[in-house]
Enzyme design. Sequence first.
Site, PDB file in Angstrom:
ATOM      1  N   PHE B 119       0.866  -1.249  -0.005  1.00 33.75           N
ATOM      2  CA  PHE B 119      -0.147  -0.076   0.115  1.00 33.75           C
ATOM      3  C   PHE B 119       0.900   1.397   0.072  1.00 33.75           C
ATOM      4  O   PHE B 119       2.092   1.133   0.211  1.00 33.75           O
ATOM      5  CB  PHE B 119      -1.021  -0.053   1.354  1.00 33.75           C
ATOM      6  CG  PHE B 119      -2.541   0.198   0.996  1.00 33.75           C
ATOM      7  CD1 PHE B 119      -3.142  -0.792   0.243  1.00 33.75           C
ATOM      8  CD2 PHE B 119      -3.254   0.790   1.447  1.00 33.75           C
ATOM      9  CE1 PHE B 119      -4.370  -1.148   0.044  1.00 33.75           C
ATOM     10  CE2 PHE B 119      -4.535   0.907   1.232  1.00 33.75           C
ATOM     11  CZ  PHE B 119      -5.105  -0.175   0.612  1.00 33.75           C
ATOM     12  N   GLN B 240      -8.100  14.680   4.248  1.00 31.48           N
ATOM     13  CA  GLN B 240      -7.491  13.952   3.148  1.00 31.48           C
ATOM     14  C   GLN B 240      -8.379  13.758   1.883  1.00 31.48           C
ATOM     15  O   GLN B 240      -9.749  13.504   2.166  1.00 31.48           O
ATOM     16  CB  GLN B 240      -7.382  12.274   3.782  1.00 31.48           C
ATOM     17  CG  GLN B 240      -6.570  11.565   2.517  1.00 31.48           C
ATOM     18  CD  GLN B 240      -6.199  10.236   3.111  1.00 31.48           C
ATOM     19  OE1 GLN B 240      -6.975   9.249   3.546  1.00 31.48           O
ATOM     20  NE2 GLN B 240      -4.794  10.271   3.405  1.00 31.48           N
ATOM     21  N   HIS B 242      -8.659  11.578  -1.312  1.00 31.86           N
ATOM     22  CA  HIS B 242      -8.023  10.252  -1.726  1.00 31.86           C
ATOM     23  C   HIS B 242      -7.866  10.364  -3.090  1.00 31.86           C
ATOM     24  O   HIS B 242      -8.863  11.000  -3.929  1.00 31.86           O
ATOM     25  CB  HIS B 242      -9.316   9.221  -1.716  1.00 31.86           C
ATOM     26  CG  HIS B 242      -8.733   7.849  -1.856  1.00 31.86           C
ATOM     27  ND1 HIS B 242      -8.495   7.375  -3.038  1.00 31.86           N
ATOM     28  CD2 HIS B 242      -8.384   6.892  -0.994  1.00 31.86           C
ATOM     29  CE1 HIS B 242      -7.935   6.053  -2.873  1.00 31.86           C
ATOM     30  NE2 HIS B 242      -7.862   5.906  -1.593  1.00 31.86           N
ATOM     31  N   LEU B 252     -15.326   5.357  -3.953  1.00 34.61           N
ATOM     32  CA  LEU B 252     -14.005   5.207  -3.904  1.00 34.61           C
ATOM     33  C   LEU B 252     -13.542   4.021  -4.690  1.00 34.61           C
ATOM     34  O   LEU B 252     -14.111   2.854  -4.966  1.00 34.61           O
ATOM     35  CB  LEU B 252     -13.933   4.827  -2.546  1.00 34.61           C
ATOM     36  CG  LEU B 252     -12.536   4.259  -1.901  1.00 34.61           C
ATOM     37  CD1 LEU B 252     -11.499   5.319  -1.901  1.00 34.61           C
ATOM     38  CD2 LEU B 252     -12.536   3.671  -0.501  1.00 34.61           C
ATOM     39  N   GLU B 255      -6.892   2.199  -2.963  1.00 38.74           N
ATOM     40  CA  GLU B 255      -5.634   2.118  -3.155  1.00 38.74           C
ATOM     41  C   GLU B 255      -5.031   0.771  -3.613  1.00 38.74           C
ATOM     42  O   GLU B 255      -4.070   0.665  -4.024  1.00 38.74           O
ATOM     43  CB  GLU B 255      -4.780   2.891  -1.680  1.00 38.74           C
ATOM     44  CG  GLU B 255      -3.381   3.053  -1.933  1.00 38.74           C
ATOM     45  CD  GLU B 255      -2.889   3.978  -0.746  1.00 38.74           C
ATOM     46  OE1 GLU B 255      -3.561   4.829  -0.479  1.00 38.74           O
ATOM     47  OE2 GLU B 255      -1.889   3.992  -0.142  1.00 38.74           O
ATOM     48  N   ARG B 286      -0.769   9.614  -0.027  1.00 34.80           N
ATOM     49  CA  ARG B 286      -2.002  10.164  -0.445  1.00 34.80           C
ATOM     50  C   ARG B 286      -2.020  11.580  -0.971  1.00 34.80           C
ATOM     51  O   ARG B 286      -2.437  11.820  -2.036  1.00 34.80           O
ATOM     52  CB  ARG B 286      -3.429   9.659   0.299  1.00 34.80           C
ATOM     53  CG  ARG B 286      -3.691   8.237   0.157  1.00 34.80           C
ATOM     54  CD  ARG B 286      -4.899   7.791   1.057  1.00 34.80           C
ATOM     55  NE  ARG B 286      -4.995   6.590   0.851  1.00 34.80           N
ATOM     56  CZ  ARG B 286      -5.978   5.873   1.584  1.00 34.80           C
ATOM     57  NH1 ARG B 286      -6.891   6.254   2.441  1.00 34.80           N
ATOM     58  NH2 ARG B 286      -6.167   4.636   1.420  1.00 34.80           N
ATOM     59  N   HIS B 353     -12.328  12.551   1.424  1.00 33.11           N
ATOM     60  CA  HIS B 353     -12.180  11.002   1.812  1.00 33.11           C
ATOM     61  C   HIS B 353     -12.143  10.850   3.416  1.00 33.11           C
ATOM     62  O   HIS B 353     -12.957  10.177   3.862  1.00 33.11           O
ATOM     63  CB  HIS B 353     -10.975  10.413   1.302  1.00 33.11           C
ATOM     64  CG  HIS B 353     -10.873   8.895   1.472  1.00 33.11           C
ATOM     65  ND1 HIS B 353     -12.013   8.056   1.277  1.00 33.11           N
ATOM     66  CD2 HIS B 353     -10.004   8.049   2.085  1.00 33.11           C
ATOM     67  CE1 HIS B 353     -11.576   6.810   1.786  1.00 33.11           C
ATOM     68  NE2 HIS B 353     -10.292   6.821   2.280  1.00 33.11           N
ATOM     69  N   ARG B 397      -3.310  10.690   6.644  1.00 35.39           N
ATOM     70  CA  ARG B 397      -3.149   9.304   7.022  1.00 35.39           C
ATOM     71  C   ARG B 397      -2.605   8.674   5.855  1.00 35.39           C
ATOM     72  O   ARG B 397      -3.014   8.368   4.679  1.00 35.39           O
ATOM     73  CB  ARG B 397      -4.640   8.956   7.464  1.00 35.39           C
ATOM     74  CG  ARG B 397      -4.622   7.533   7.609  1.00 35.39           C
ATOM     75  CD  ARG B 397      -6.154   7.102   8.025  1.00 35.39           C
ATOM     76  NE  ARG B 397      -7.061   7.241   7.109  1.00 35.39           N
ATOM     77  CZ  ARG B 397      -7.470   6.518   6.068  1.00 35.39           C
ATOM     78  NH1 ARG B 397      -6.626   5.309   6.121  1.00 35.39           N
ATOM     79  NH2 ARG B 397      -8.336   6.516   5.034  1.00 35.39           N
TER      80      ARG B 397
END
Lengths: 230, 586
Positions: B119, B240, B242, B252, B255, B286, B353, B397
């Site tokens: 990730f 955040q 995304h 969404l 990721e 991100r 997000h 994050r």
Amino acid sequence: MRFRIHRYNPEIDEKPYMQEVELDIEPGKMVRDALLRIKAEDESLAFRHSCGEGVCGSDAININGTNGLGCLVRLSSLKEPIEIRPVPGMPIIRDLVVDMEQFYSHYRAVKPYLTVHDPEPEVEYHQTPAQRDKLDGLYECILCGCCSTACPSFWWNPDKFRGPAALLQAYRFLADSRDQATAQRLEELDGPFRMFRCHTIMNCVQVCPKGLNPTKAINEIKKLMLKEMI
Amino acid sequence: MNIPKRKFDTLVIGAGGGGLRAALQLAQADASVAVVSKVFPTRSHTVAAQGGMNAALANVLPDNWHWHMYDTVKGSDYLGDQDAIEYMCRAASRTVIELEHAGVPFSRLDNGKIYQRPFGGQSQDFGGAQAARTCAAADRTGHAILHSLYQQNIRAKTHFFDEFFAIDLVKDDEGFVLGAVVLEIETGEPLLIEAKTTLLATGGAGQLFRTNTNAHINTGDGLAMALRAGVPLQDMEFFQFHPTGIAGKGMLISEAARGEGGYLVNKDGERFMERYAPHAKDLASRDVVSRSIAIEVKEGRGCGPNGDYIHLKLDHLGSEVLDKRLPAISESIRTFLGVDPARDLVPIYPTAHYTMGGIPTNKFGQVVVPVDTGEEEIPGLYAAGECACVSVHGANRLGGNSLLDIVVFGRAAGNDIIEFLQENHYHRPMSEQSVDQALARLARWDQKGKGEPVDKIRRELQVTMEEFCGVFRTEDILAKGLDKVIEIEQRMTEVRLQDHSKIFNTARIEAMELENLIDIGVATVASALARKESRGAHSRVDYPKRDDSHWLKHSLYYKEGRRLDYKPVRLKPLTVESFPPKERVY
């Protein structure tokens, strides 16, 4: 586009009625988008919805006679006027909102949790990819209720027949290589009603918005019972 | 205050992963637990988390919790509190194993262990090669975890109040939180739930923005309840975006799509992340990837007829990977875009997000406020998950750390509450005045007459936040944005409902949700205007550099007087050496 929407507010209306609505909306939108647009004009319309992408399972409704999730059914796929009703067979609270308690109580009754009697290891329980594959098509259930509320056996015996959603979850744990409660689970489903009311009408399979197959799961449970007997 | 009452040892507001993990801990310790949720628990937004949960199990590649800690500190742009981050990363493996034992159907490796995927922002050996730290159940990990936690709570006989909306906390003159006034949505009747402790686990506030990955319910109710109870909100300027929401719609795309080998291309077919993050490329943090996409579009290299999005390329992964590892997003792409990820490029754009900021807590989940030179707990009040700010995410994050955060700190809060209950045997006397105040919030919506509709104000708020508090910010834009949200706040007093019925009146719920959102919107813009530097997700075009000498500190926003205060970042971990701030490159 033309819509006919089931309306009923028990504080005002003596009985339910169908409200005709004309809406200027692109046919590429989903039924949920249409409901949101109608609600923006008339805040009194009540319906459940949340994620808008088919994972929370809030917005099960009956669209032109077929159960589905409002957020996943495209308007262009529907014949006008588009008739939107609550899912059938459940007590109606208001407009498109039904009381789901009976549905949930059947779910809880199949003890839908992993049961292991051995002492817990300090690492994960091992499970081969092939064993894990057996859970595909089962664990993805979102408890929307489209299946059980489309099932004639559930309409006739809502208090005794567990219904396709709960039975799918019962099998999800029977199929889990980690679970050690097979005998109890099978015993609990025995008898004329809890599972055997399924007459393989297969409405559940047709309406499941996640493409799951409760009828197949019920057959698998029956096979396990047979195996257990022998 | 003549309303029905229920009494429990402990109250949990919110039935996502954080609330349910805490409830499970408490129910297993034989505390009487009430969980209040405005939706049936499995409809909570944890259900929509896709890619996975980070833990250094080292099932696929070498790993350890200390590397995870380094990545998280760096990902936070050094605003994360290092004691809390150490605690979380150390607890991660045990927490994942507990979930697996609770029944979560994780995907598996050939050796039978939990499957892990790479990730963004993950490295081996403190910034070395890419790690594979994200434990996954295909791309439905949140669903798998939420359902398993709900199931275990059924087994533990947790008491659920499904479809009850929390109106406000109740507290006494000494500052003890005594429970909450809630509204049963089906009947429209209020109910007082008395409890020795109250845990807020109400999730984020993604509905602040027009295009977002969040559910309709993500209106930050707990954040606003805390604000109204006099608690400040921490680091609200860090929101955040995304990188890969479905363009124009916001759903969404995990990721995990890039973790499994997908990558981004501009209109020239260029894999542009190689320019912005030569080492990590598409798996940079991100904030970095979202900014890169926005720059590509701004500089005319966007795709489509209007050049307003970027393409995610998945067609080279093959149907095996798409079906096995990414089945849900493949289905989403087919449903909402009408394209086939196995053949077509997928239009994406950064989408609101995750709320990094929130209710300030320590690593035990206790809500803390500054007093003199230190901090003090608010007795009886806890927060966990996205509504809390521990702070493990700091200014940005990492993907896979939110599921971890909710489970680790839900569990930690549960444990601390058990201790609190052992020391506090009795319920304190109820504060009638506080209950009346909460009821007044409800009664306000009984006012009849003409006024602007809730829906119109909500849309204006969302458009304003997107336009004036988005990916790129300046003094001028933020100042205008603040004026606008304050104007919206003032107009809210003139808003009236037309529907005054009681039974399942969703209009009334949405009105109170909008009040919550507005409070949080003001907090977000005011905090963003004040922070004159760029750090993590907060990107100030007029102050493009991170400024540690002035801004290595947490913001605290108080509703009263719209006052801002600051507190230091806890740079000292629990046992290991601190990771001092340094330049952040991927």
